[in-house]
Design an enzyme around this catalytic site. Sequence first.
Site, PDB file in Angstrom:
ATOM      1  CG  ASP A 104      56.147  27.709  24.914  1.00  0.00           C
ATOM      2  OD1 ASP A 104      57.190  27.385  25.509  1.00  0.00           O
ATOM      3  OD2 ASP A 104      55.583  26.980  24.073  1.00  0.00           O
ATOM      4  CG  HIS A 105      61.652  30.157  24.670  1.00  0.00           C
ATOM      5  ND1 HIS A 105      62.492  29.704  25.679  1.00  0.00           N
ATOM      6  CD2 HIS A 105      61.760  31.505  24.675  1.00  0.00           C
ATOM      7  CE1 HIS A 105      63.074  30.741  26.266  1.00  0.00           C
ATOM      8  NE2 HIS A 105      62.642  31.839  25.673  1.00  0.00           N
TER       9      HIS A 105
ATOM     10  CE1 TYR B 246      57.816  20.288  22.499  1.00  0.00           C
ATOM     11  CE2 TYR B 246      60.217  20.229  22.447  1.00  0.00           C
ATOM     12  CZ  TYR B 246      58.995  19.947  21.857  1.00  0.00           C
ATOM     13  OH  TYR B 246      58.959  19.327  20.625  1.00  0.00           O
ATOM     14  CG  HIS B 247      61.628  26.414  27.133  1.00  0.00           C
ATOM     15  ND1 HIS B 247      62.620  26.947  26.334  1.00  0.00           N
ATOM     16  CD2 HIS B 247      62.033  25.159  27.448  1.00  0.00           C
ATOM     17  CE1 HIS B 247      63.574  26.051  26.162  1.00  0.00           C
ATOM     18  NE2 HIS B 247      63.248  24.961  26.829  1.00  0.00           N
ATOM     19  N   PRO B 248      56.930  26.693  28.802  1.00  0.00           N
ATOM     20  CG  PRO B 248      55.229  25.277  29.567  1.00  0.00           C
ATOM     21  CD  PRO B 248      56.517  25.275  28.786  1.00  0.00           C
TER      22      PRO B 248
END
Length: 546
Positions: A307-308, A482-484
Amino acid sequence: MREATSCAVSDRLPEALEFDYVIIGAGSAGCVLANRLSADGKNSVLLLEAGPKDRNIWIHVPLGYGRLFKSKTLNWMYQTEPEPGLDGRTVFQPRGKVLGGSSSINGLLYVRGQHEDYDRWRQRGNDGWGYDDVLPYFKKAENQQRGPDDFHGVGGPLPVSDLSHADALSAAFIAAAAETGIPKNRDFNGTTQEGAGYFQTTMRYGRRASTAVAYLRPAKARNNLHIETSALVQRILFNGRRAQSVQYRKNGSIHTARARKEILVSSGAYNSPQLLQLSGIGPAELLRNHGIEVVLDTPGVGNDLQDHMQVRVVMRCTQRMTLNDVINSPARKILAGLRYAAFRTGPLSIAAGTSGAFFKTSPRLATPDVQIHFLPFSTDKMGEKLHAFSGFTASVCQLRPESRGSLRIRSADPATPPEIRINYLATEVDRTTNVEGLKILRRILWAPALRPYVVDEVDPGIKVTTDEQLLKYCRQRGSTIYHPTSTCRMGSDPLAVVDQRLRVRGIEGLRVIDASIMPDLVSGNTNAAIIMIAEKASDMVLQDAR
């Protein structure tokens, strides 16, 4: 992978409906698949979505994403386990539960990632996934406001638009970045990503263009496409090694749908591995511990979670020109609403980033390793009340984190949220990159072009100066952007879950098509890449059916 006793419970179920394709999840990928697979009228398609229809007005207003963060109706509202690298804090993980999935609640930014990201996928053994291979699918999806060129297309379902609301602070950020040596860049999705400029967004005439709007809405009238909302999939059912049907709950009843050709799982980086594990595909010991019959012992399902992370800097503004000032003034808020209603412009058309920058924290790097999101408002946490003072925000996002986590089911109940461990800041590279990124961001925020707008630094504050203090701040305040991805990773090694055509390895008739298949994170905002993956996968599915 090792085959175990297959699950044959489908024989005990009521007679099922039959479709050529059953798609699980109507999110960024699922809506694309539903459109493309039903386009020629030859294939019958069932699209299942656990959430409701996308009727909430705030889905379609760009700034409305702030109101959707805590909507239990439209959001899975996941939380991580206590994160060791973040002082034991849990981190909120919003995921869309509605037609359009996370594309209906995200920040609308359109950033594909670097050319090198996809070449790295190919170099890891994923033939057909290099930049030259995927660029045609980015272009196929796009309806680029600026027109076609070597990197962009027009006529596709997805509108890609310039910002409709320009503000002086966002322009000053770009100028300030240039003053610190970061060149201006008009197109982060063009020749090179490095530089500072304005983001493009997935909007059309000031309204959000989720995949439900861009892809599903034009296809809804097709007789061969059937859409079920509020349908929570319980498990996939197998006949030996072949995925045969899908069991789902709707209105308190259990239904079964059989796929004549394939089942396509597009439930996202959290729900896709959860569903595979619930269905008997995953680490055998985990499944047996929850009383789930093992269809295939696949240890990689749920591994490699990435994630980011973002770390935000908040500045107090000298002028009452921020969104804080609009929202905190009843009169200005009404005027903003009227302006949006009449012209689809103004503060309500702001995405989760107006301008931004991509830069290298070390000259030894070949490509940027940090992204900055700039916003003309400030808050303690995204989705919460804006500050009472005039403020603006910029955040550091490490583009290629080394830290890896995992997802594991907690029980055999599909309604039980999974156990999510991301392990933010687990490596020295991740810790150093965030600290160096904050130091560069601070130089930008105090550069001459922004200096007239700055009263002081509210968070972390000027007393936080040393690397140790900055790292402590990252641990105390760092959060997700919010980038899983990558929990059903594509590859050919023993822990890879899907092959280069996104077929689940060791199983027939089953693919995973969403962010979970990414071999690793792309250097940008993941929605654009997910849409590309679904465009490419649609061609693969149709080709393989011939």
